[in-house]
Design a protein around this motif. Structure first.
Motif, PDB file in Angstrom:
ATOM      1  N   LEU A  78       0.791  -1.232   0.000  1.00 45.93           N
ATOM      2  CA  LEU A  78       0.000   0.000   0.000  1.00 45.93           C
ATOM      3  C   LEU A  78       0.823   1.283   0.000  1.00 45.93           C
ATOM      4  O   LEU A  78       0.427   2.241  -0.678  1.00 45.93           O
ATOM      5  N   ASN A  81       1.646   1.779  -3.543  1.00 43.02           N
ATOM      6  CA  ASN A  81       0.463   2.207  -4.287  1.00 43.02           C
ATOM      7  C   ASN A  81       0.184   3.689  -4.065  1.00 43.02           C
ATOM      8  O   ASN A  81      -0.252   4.382  -4.982  1.00 43.02           O
ATOM      9  N   SER A 107      -3.375  -2.259  -7.100  1.00 40.73           N
ATOM     10  CA  SER A 107      -4.408  -2.547  -6.103  1.00 40.73           C
ATOM     11  C   SER A 107      -5.036  -3.918  -6.359  1.00 40.73           C
ATOM     12  O   SER A 107      -5.270  -4.696  -5.429  1.00 40.73           O
ATOM     13  N   THR A 110      -2.573  -6.597  -5.309  1.00 40.29           N
ATOM     14  CA  THR A 110      -2.561  -6.754  -3.854  1.00 40.29           C
ATOM     15  C   THR A 110      -3.743  -7.594  -3.390  1.00 40.29           C
ATOM     16  O   THR A 110      -3.590  -8.495  -2.563  1.00 40.29           O
ATOM     17  N   ARG A 111      -4.903  -7.320  -3.940  1.00 45.00           N
ATOM     18  CA  ARG A 111      -6.096  -8.087  -3.578  1.00 45.00           C
ATOM     19  C   ARG A 111      -5.950  -9.553  -3.960  1.00 45.00           C
ATOM     20  O   ARG A 111      -6.299 -10.443  -3.176  1.00 45.00           O
TER      21      ARG A 111
END
Length: 164
Positions: A78, A81, A107, A110-111
């Protein structure tokens, strides 16, 4: 043959009992984000406090190790990001919004990484304990925004004495 008829005659009256095997599962446990940075609904840290609803079902150390792995991924990705988001906002006028794409892809990555970690944890630990951990979107109560939370669901145990 008469014994079989008696068993068959007795089973319809008890046939409803085979479908009446209802297992009361407790409500899922929600683990919310507690980090100071939230981007696209994903916070940079989840609460590692052991929920009281899992007492007797899961060791606190196993739960904590799962959340440490998840928080490690969030802690690495994060902030990067955020840098890409700031860079994208600065260059947004020149690139007609295309400079925001890297942030969206990071993002999403990452998910997906979190979902892989959660799937691995489910297969190795939680499914054996009749639990299921998943990443889920939830509406924030104070606003119209969505955020990701971890949801620990209780899976009903399959009776081994019930025939197929």
């Amino acid at each position: 043959m008469a014994d079989i008829d008696i068993i068959e005659d007795a089973s319809p009256s008890q046939g409803s009992s085979s479908s009446s095997f209802s297992y009361k599962t407790p409500d899922p446990i929600k683990i919310c984000g507690v980090g100071h940075l939230t981007m696209f609904g994903m916070t940079n840290k989840f609460d590692t406090d052991f929920p009281s609803g899992l007492t007797g079902k899961l060791a606190p150390e196993e739960f904590e190790s799962t959340l440490v792995r998840i928080n490690k991924v969030l802690g690495r990705s994060l902030p990067m990001n955020l840098r890409w988001l700031l860079c994208g906002c600065i260059c947004c006028c020149c690139t007609m919004g295309m400079s925001m794409w890297p942030v969206l892809f990071l993002s999403k990555r990452t998910r997906h990484t979190l979902e892989k970690i959660i799937d691995h944890e489910n297969q190795t630990l939680y499914h054996k304990l009749s639990l299921h951990l998943k990443l889920q979107k939830q509406m924030i109560t104070s606003s119209n925004m969505m955020e990701y939370i971890l949801l620990m669901e209780f899976r009903p145990k399959q009776p081994i004495y019930k025939p197929d």
